[in-house]
Design a protein around this motif. Structure first.
Motif, PDB file in Angstrom:
ATOM      1  N   GLU A   1       0.698  -1.243  -0.184  1.00  0.00           N
ATOM      2  CA  GLU A   1       0.196   0.276  -0.071  1.00  0.00           C
ATOM      3  C   GLU A   1       1.077   1.304  -0.032  1.00  0.00           C
ATOM      4  O   GLU A   1       1.263   1.731   0.977  1.00  0.00           O
ATOM      5  N   VAL A   2       1.153   1.718  -1.279  1.00  0.00           N
ATOM      6  CA  VAL A   2       1.419   3.204  -1.105  1.00  0.00           C
ATOM      7  C   VAL A   2       1.197   4.456  -2.160  1.00  0.00           C
ATOM      8  O   VAL A   2      -0.093   3.986  -2.456  1.00  0.00           O
ATOM      9  N   ASP A   3       0.973   5.190  -1.620  1.00  0.00           N
ATOM     10  CA  ASP A   3       1.035   6.211  -2.472  1.00  0.00           C
ATOM     11  C   ASP A   3       0.912   6.886  -4.052  1.00  0.00           C
ATOM     12  O   ASP A   3       2.371   6.586  -3.864  1.00  0.00           O
ATOM     13  N   ALA A   4       0.637   7.905  -4.633  1.00  0.00           N
ATOM     14  CA  ALA A   4       1.713   8.472  -5.494  1.00  0.00           C
ATOM     15  C   ALA A   4       3.043   8.667  -6.023  1.00  0.00           C
ATOM     16  O   ALA A   4       3.714   9.129  -6.583  1.00  0.00           O
ATOM     17  N   GLN A   5       3.017   9.357  -4.245  1.00  0.00           N
ATOM     18  CA  GLN A   5       4.409   9.434  -3.813  1.00  0.00           C
ATOM     19  C   GLN A   5       5.678   8.676  -3.799  1.00  0.00           C
ATOM     20  O   GLN A   5       6.438   8.550  -3.200  1.00  0.00           O
TER      21      GLN A   5
ATOM     22  N   ARG B   1       4.963   7.001  -1.139  1.00  0.00           N
ATOM     23  CA  ARG B   1       5.187   6.685   0.511  1.00  0.00           C
ATOM     24  C   ARG B   1       4.147   5.693   1.492  1.00  0.00           C
ATOM     25  O   ARG B   1       2.966   5.824   0.746  1.00  0.00           O
ATOM     26  N   ALA B   2       4.432   5.291   2.014  1.00  0.00           N
ATOM     27  CA  ALA B   2       3.941   3.900   2.799  1.00  0.00           C
ATOM     28  C   ALA B   2       3.569   4.885   3.999  1.00  0.00           C
ATOM     29  O   ALA B   2       3.874   5.579   5.132  1.00  0.00           O
ATOM     30  N   TYR B   3       1.737   5.151   4.072  1.00  0.00           N
ATOM     31  CA  TYR B   3       1.774   5.992   5.544  1.00  0.00           C
ATOM     32  C   TYR B   3       0.983   5.169   6.169  1.00  0.00           C
ATOM     33  O   TYR B   3       0.514   3.589   6.549  1.00  0.00           O
ATOM     34  N   ALA B   4       0.813   5.463   7.925  1.00  0.00           N
ATOM     35  CA  ALA B   4       0.207   5.165   9.474  1.00  0.00           C
ATOM     36  C   ALA B   4       0.358   5.185   9.935  1.00  0.00           C
ATOM     37  O   ALA B   4       1.287   6.789  10.230  1.00  0.00           O
ATOM     38  N   THR B   5      -1.274   5.008  10.829  1.00  0.00           N
ATOM     39  CA  THR B   5      -1.347   6.005  12.234  1.00  0.00           C
ATOM     40  C   THR B   5      -0.826   5.159  12.900  1.00  0.00           C
ATOM     41  O   THR B   5      -0.799   4.368  13.198  1.00  0.00           O
TER      42      THR B   5
ATOM     43  N   VAL C   1      -1.017  10.797  19.209  1.00  0.00           N
ATOM     44  CA  VAL C   1      -1.026  10.531  17.790  1.00  0.00           C
ATOM     45  C   VAL C   1       0.581  10.670  17.040  1.00  0.00           C
ATOM     46  O   VAL C   1       0.379  11.596  16.761  1.00  0.00           O
ATOM     47  N   ALA C   2       0.229   9.711  15.899  1.00  0.00           N
ATOM     48  CA  ALA C   2       1.029   9.973  15.358  1.00  0.00           C
ATOM     49  C   ALA C   2       0.929   9.832  14.061  1.00  0.00           C
ATOM     50  O   ALA C   2       0.534   9.008  13.614  1.00  0.00           O
ATOM     51  N   ARG C   3       0.947  11.101  12.719  1.00  0.00           N
ATOM     52  CA  ARG C   3       0.874  10.417  11.383  1.00  0.00           C
ATOM     53  C   ARG C   3       1.896   9.823  10.550  1.00  0.00           C
ATOM     54  O   ARG C   3       3.472  11.039  11.154  1.00  0.00           O
ATOM     55  N   VAL C   4       1.983   8.982  10.342  1.00  0.00           N
ATOM     56  CA  VAL C   4       4.026   8.871  10.189  1.00  0.00           C
ATOM     57  C   VAL C   4       4.266   8.127   8.321  1.00  0.00           C
ATOM     58  O   VAL C   4       3.256   7.708   8.024  1.00  0.00           O
ATOM     59  N   TRP C   5       5.206   9.138   7.095  1.00  0.00           N
ATOM     60  CA  TRP C   5       5.046   8.382   5.980  1.00  0.00           C
ATOM     61  C   TRP C   5       6.918   7.701   6.625  1.00  0.00           C
ATOM     62  O   TRP C   5       7.397   8.328   6.672  1.00  0.00           O
ATOM     63  N   ILE C   6       6.766   6.947   5.193  1.00  0.00           N
ATOM     64  CA  ILE C   6       7.970   5.986   5.015  1.00  0.00           C
ATOM     65  C   ILE C   6       8.117   5.965   3.602  1.00  0.00           C
ATOM     66  O   ILE C   6       7.303   5.362   3.205  1.00  0.00           O
ATOM     67  N   LYS C   7       9.265   5.884   3.323  1.00  0.00           N
ATOM     68  CA  LYS C   7       9.990   6.151   1.786  1.00  0.00           C
ATOM     69  C   LYS C   7      11.213   5.598   1.710  1.00  0.00           C
ATOM     70  O   LYS C   7      12.165   5.824   2.626  1.00  0.00           O
ATOM     71  N   PRO C   8      11.586   4.664   0.914  1.00  0.00           N
ATOM     72  CA  PRO C   8      13.084   4.211   0.695  1.00  0.00           C
ATOM     73  C   PRO C   8      13.998   5.449   1.157  1.00  0.00           C
ATOM     74  O   PRO C   8      13.679   6.378   0.040  1.00  0.00           O
TER      75      PRO C   8
END
Length: 162
Positions: free
Chosen positions: A31-35, A37-41, A48-55
């Motif tokens: 599950e990745v977005d257009a950029q 990145r994978a997003y999770a809360t 509460v943390a909103r987290v994006w990870i990418k290589p």
């Protein structure tokens, strides 16, 4: 020769067992977005943390600041790195996180929870290792509320005999 589905003798069983099976497809999809990145809360206590990870190179940015600046205590930075250590992916992902609520310890736990969730979404094969370490489960322990007629949540007022 017999078909692959029916086995009548133990000798037939060895020929059936030697045939390679189709590779198992992962149960979950990436599950990745257009950029990319994978997003999770992630959540812990009141944070509460909103987290994006990418290589990337392993850079961690929390609320627009580097992790060394935001989480000054080394123990909090160790907490954040735990999901990457368990998955053997240290220094391979960039993390961008926004955290609200709670204190620094709860916020570090929330970022850890979010990183673990996002890592499982980015690489579904890592989900088993991260789940076995217990990082996908939200720690539901929160501060107990103060009760009426009590000094704190459970502590009574000091008793006076006279």
């Amino acid at each position: 020769m017999m078909s692959d589905t029916t086995v009548t003798d133990l000798a037939d069983l060895s020929t059936v067992a030697e045939t390679p099976a189709a590779p198992a497809a992962p149960l979950r999809e990436k599950e990745v977005d257009a950029q990319g990145r994978a997003y999770a809360t992630g959540r812990r206590k009141d944070a509460v943390a909103r987290v994006w990870i990418k290589p990337g190179s392993g850079k961690v940015v929390v609320n627009g600041r580097d992790q060394e600046v935001y989480f000054a205590r080394p123990t909090l930075r160790l907490v954040i790195d735990q999901p990457f250590q368990v998955a053997d992916r240290a220094g391979q992902y960039d993390v961008i996180a926004t955290v609200k609520g709670g204190g620094l310890s709860g916020q570090a736990g929330a970022v850890k929870h979010g990183i673990a969730q996002a890592l499982a979404k980015f690489e579904p094969a890592l989900r088993g290792a991260v789940k076995a370490a217990g990082f996908l489960t939200r720690d539901s322990r929160v501060v107990e509320r103060k009760k009426y007629g009590r000094a704190k949540a459970r502590r009574s007022f000091q008793f006076s005999k006279r």
